[in-house]
Design a protein around this motif. Structure first.
Motif, short mmCIF file in Angstrom:
data_model
loop_
_atom_site.label_atom_id
_atom_site.label_comp_id
_atom_site.label_asym_id
_atom_site.label_seq_id
_atom_site.Cartn_x
_atom_site.Cartn_y
_atom_site.Cartn_z
N ILE A 174 36.61 -34.00 -23.74
CA ILE A 174 36.02 -34.99 -22.84
C ILE A 174 34.59 -35.31 -23.28
CG2 ILE A 174 35.36 -35.49 -20.45
CD1 ILE A 174 37.61 -33.70 -19.52
N SER A 229 38.01 -40.00 -11.39
CA SER A 229 38.12 -39.61 -12.79
C SER A 229 38.87 -38.31 -13.00
CB SER A 229 36.72 -39.48 -13.39
OG SER A 229 36.07 -40.73 -13.37
N ILE A 230 39.31 -38.12 -14.25
CA ILE A 230 39.97 -36.89 -14.68
C ILE A 230 38.93 -36.01 -15.35
CG2 ILE A 230 41.67 -35.95 -16.31
CD1 ILE A 230 43.22 -38.65 -15.92
N GLY A 231 38.84 -34.75 -14.92
CA GLY A 231 37.90 -33.82 -15.53
C GLY A 231 38.61 -32.67 -16.23
N ASP A 232 37.83 -31.67 -16.58
CA ASP A 232 38.34 -30.48 -17.28
C ASP A 232 39.59 -29.93 -16.57
OD1 ASP A 232 37.75 -28.48 -19.41
OD2 ASP A 232 37.70 -27.12 -17.70
N HIS A 233 40.60 -29.58 -17.35
CA HIS A 233 41.88 -29.09 -16.80
C HIS A 233 42.54 -30.08 -15.84
CE1 HIS A 233 40.80 -25.26 -18.61
NE2 HIS A 233 42.02 -24.85 -18.38
N TRP A 234 42.26 -31.39 -16.10
CA TRP A 234 42.86 -32.49 -15.30
C TRP A 234 42.39 -32.44 -13.85
CZ3 TRP A 234 45.27 -35.72 -18.64
CH2 TRP A 234 45.93 -36.84 -18.13
N HIS A 235 41.19 -31.94 -13.63
CA HIS A 235 40.64 -31.92 -12.27
C HIS A 235 40.54 -33.34 -11.73
CE1 HIS A 235 38.03 -30.63 -8.96
NE2 HIS A 235 37.29 -31.69 -9.21
N GLU A 236 40.96 -33.52 -10.50
CA GLU A 236 40.90 -34.83 -9.85
C GLU A 236 39.50 -35.03 -9.27
OE1 GLU A 236 44.07 -35.48 -7.10
OE2 GLU A 236 43.32 -37.44 -6.44
N GLY A 237 38.75 -35.92 -9.83
CA GLY A 237 37.37 -36.13 -9.41
C GLY A 237 37.28 -36.68 -8.00
N PHE A 248 44.60 -42.48 -19.26
CA PHE A 248 43.48 -41.68 -19.76
C PHE A 248 43.63 -41.31 -21.24
CE2 PHE A 248 40.99 -37.57 -19.83
CZ PHE A 248 39.75 -38.12 -19.52
N HIS A 256 48.44 -34.42 -17.78
CA HIS A 256 48.25 -33.28 -16.85
C HIS A 256 47.78 -32.02 -17.56
CE1 HIS A 256 50.14 -35.84 -13.87
NE2 HIS A 256 49.79 -34.98 -12.96
N TRP A 257 47.05 -32.22 -18.69
CA TRP A 257 46.46 -31.11 -19.45
C TRP A 257 47.54 -30.21 -20.05
CZ3 TRP A 257 41.33 -31.97 -19.87
CH2 TRP A 257 40.54 -31.04 -20.54
N PRO A 261 47.38 -41.09 -12.76
CA PRO A 261 46.92 -39.84 -13.36
C PRO A 261 47.28 -38.60 -12.56
CG PRO A 261 45.08 -41.06 -12.42
CD PRO A 261 46.28 -41.94 -12.31
N PHE A 262 47.41 -38.77 -11.25
CA PHE A 262 47.62 -37.58 -10.43
C PHE A 262 48.97 -37.60 -9.72
CE2 PHE A 262 42.98 -38.40 -10.58
CZ PHE A 262 42.64 -37.33 -11.39
#
Lengths: 336, 336
Positions: free
Chosen positions: A64, A83-91, B63, B87-88, B333-334
């Motif tokens: 990222i 947004s998508i963060g580290d480990h697909w975290h849902e922002g 993404f 999904h990582w 994405p989710f």
């Protein structure tokens, strides 16, 4: 109460128009001013910042980069609700565009960073975004000989620091302005740059009160306003806005007014990304901020005007990043 | 048995050298030939492909683009052991570089795609990569007026098809060759392009037998070979290589020999990405493929030679993607 608020805003805007309109030598005093092309004070600094902006090694995963969520191929956003963060975290919030962000009164939706430099360090160390630490990011850069040489050239020191990193990224971001939109050409006197429908949409945008908050060169970005002035905004988002920074209950649901520059590219809209289209965004804004129900025709004319705000997108060669060395700490995409 | 195999490979290479060396008018007959600059037959097709290559809307999440794992800022790879997908998802194999991939005998480590066009559709529809379907990807493109116009200009039809999408991406990828490495300059007669240490590393690379598999303009990419000829390769990876395609037990752990062009940029190495550095890769290859233990000095000389294989990286402006329309299906994405 709400109408009084709008009135006071409108008066404030009128005063600012009188000053800023004159500076551009425009015939009429308009609440929106053209964007000037970027003047880069320190090109080497901005060039370094461009590399860092695209470098995913500033994240724990190595996957990222700044450009992942503020994608310069896509209006400086990720075009996702959140947004998508580290480990697909849902922002928790919609990624605002980086385009013209140097004109913002402050950074982030709640203005918690005073400027771009203060902003740039946030996502790197946010566990739900790039998931790294400033120290580890600096360690990575310090292990890459070509970066060390470039930092030395720019800053004169052998030691990379996070302050230098964020300063360089901010310098690059300051170049990301979008002049020469059709609307700016029209403002500057090229009356053929807009058609009658678009001009009519602009008039409606002004007369309806949109311009009370969306004004200045960035058509927004210069004040905080309550989301839901006339009618409460219904959302599942937990973002509380400016009160998270000030601690004042009066600031709840106050968010920085987003720029409308390049708004055709920066969908979806609002801090929760819940408005998928400009049509929806205009409908909601009219209803909850202005107490207006725009007709389909009125809505379409405002949207037509908004689409004239797309300017020249930043144009540059994709940066080539210096390779890691044998000593560079490796990314940890699947680590705990 | 293993020595016999190496001998037969070496003889095959010697025969190919006699042909290909002459074509470049080189003084000596070398097993590696310079890379020619790309000649783009259809620039409009490649330009469309460049946009698609960077367009994350070809993924379910919105993404992940081709460039996410074959990042043209980073040697056409993601510099991860194995790639991150939808999904990582932790990918099963190391992302090979897209640079010079048009020279490969086939695509993917197991060669399951005959060419770049056949390859390009794979990740889009792979649940662990871009997680989409060809139909949904085409639906997205078909809903974007500027794409429809560009496809019509290039292909002459109003209907976007997945065949057109993959053809365009492949055409762009064919432009991603990297000429003018220092080694190529040396091959063409500029004897100052390499220093004595690098030349000595090249000689060792040839004399040790590395060149039996790593030959031709791409320094590899043109054959399948068993990973672990002399000694079994120990890995946690479940990838079985070519046998997954042919169904033949004899093809187990046969993988396409990777190109060594730009190898300084394409770390980590091997199909499982388990060699973090060139030093490790050279050590392992010598041991398991050639039955050799290189001294530290020998290893360092080979690595010095390998670093001369970095060519001109593709140089182009970051593409600006056309915006979605109100009718464009939104990314998920989710979603489940």
């Amino acid at each position: 109460m709400s109408k009084q608020r709008i009135l006071s805003l409108t008066l404030a805007v009128a005063a600012s128009i009188a000053v800023s309109g004159a500076a551009y030598g425009l015939d009429s005093k308009e609440p929106i001013q053209p964007i000037a092309a970027a003047k880069t004070k320190n090109p080497a600094l901005a060039e370094l910042g461009k590399k860092l902006y695209f470098d995913a090694r500033l994240s724990k995963s190595g996957f990222i980069s700044c450009n992942s969520c503020h994608n310069l191929s896509m209006g400086g956003t990720d075009n996702l609700k959140t947004s998508i963060g580290d480990h697909w975290h849902e922002g928790p919030i919609n990624a605002p565009t980086v385009l013209n962000s140097s004109m913002n009164v402050a950074q982030f939706w709640d203005g918690r960073a005073a400027d771009l430099k203060a902003q740039a360090g946030g996502p790197i160390a946010n566990p739900g975004e790039m998931g790294f630490t400033h120290k580890l990011a600096v360690d990575v850069l310090q292990s890459i000989p070509a970066y060390v040489a470039e930092f030395k050239m720019v800053f004169g020191s052998d030691q990379v620091t996070i302050e230098e990193v964020t300063k360089a990224i901010a310098a690059f971001e300051e170049t990301l302005v979008t002049p020469n939109s059709r609307f700016d050409k029209w403002l500057k006197g090229d009356k053929k740059a807009l058609n009658a429908n678009e001009v009519s949409g602009y008039k409606l945008f002004k007369e309806s009160g949109c311009v009370a908050c969306h004004n200045g060169p960035a058509v927004g970005g210069n004040s905080y306003q309550k989301m839901g002035v006339v009618e409460a905004y219904k959302t599942a988002s937990k973002a509380e806005g400016r009160s998270a920074v000030t601690g004042k209950d009066a600031d709840r649901f106050n968010f920085k007014v987003p720029t409308l520059r390049n708004v055709e590219l920066t969908y979806p809209y609002f801090h929760d990304g819940e408005a998928a289209t400009l049509k929806q965004a205009v409908e909601t804004m009219g209803r909850i901020q202005l107490g207006k129900k725009f007709s389909d025709d009125e809505n379409a004319r405002i949207v037509a005007f908004l689409k004239t705000l797309t300017g020249d997108q930043p144009s540059f060669k994709l940066p080539i990043l210096p390779p890691s060395s044998d000593l560079t700490p490796r990314p940890q995409p699947f680590g705990k």
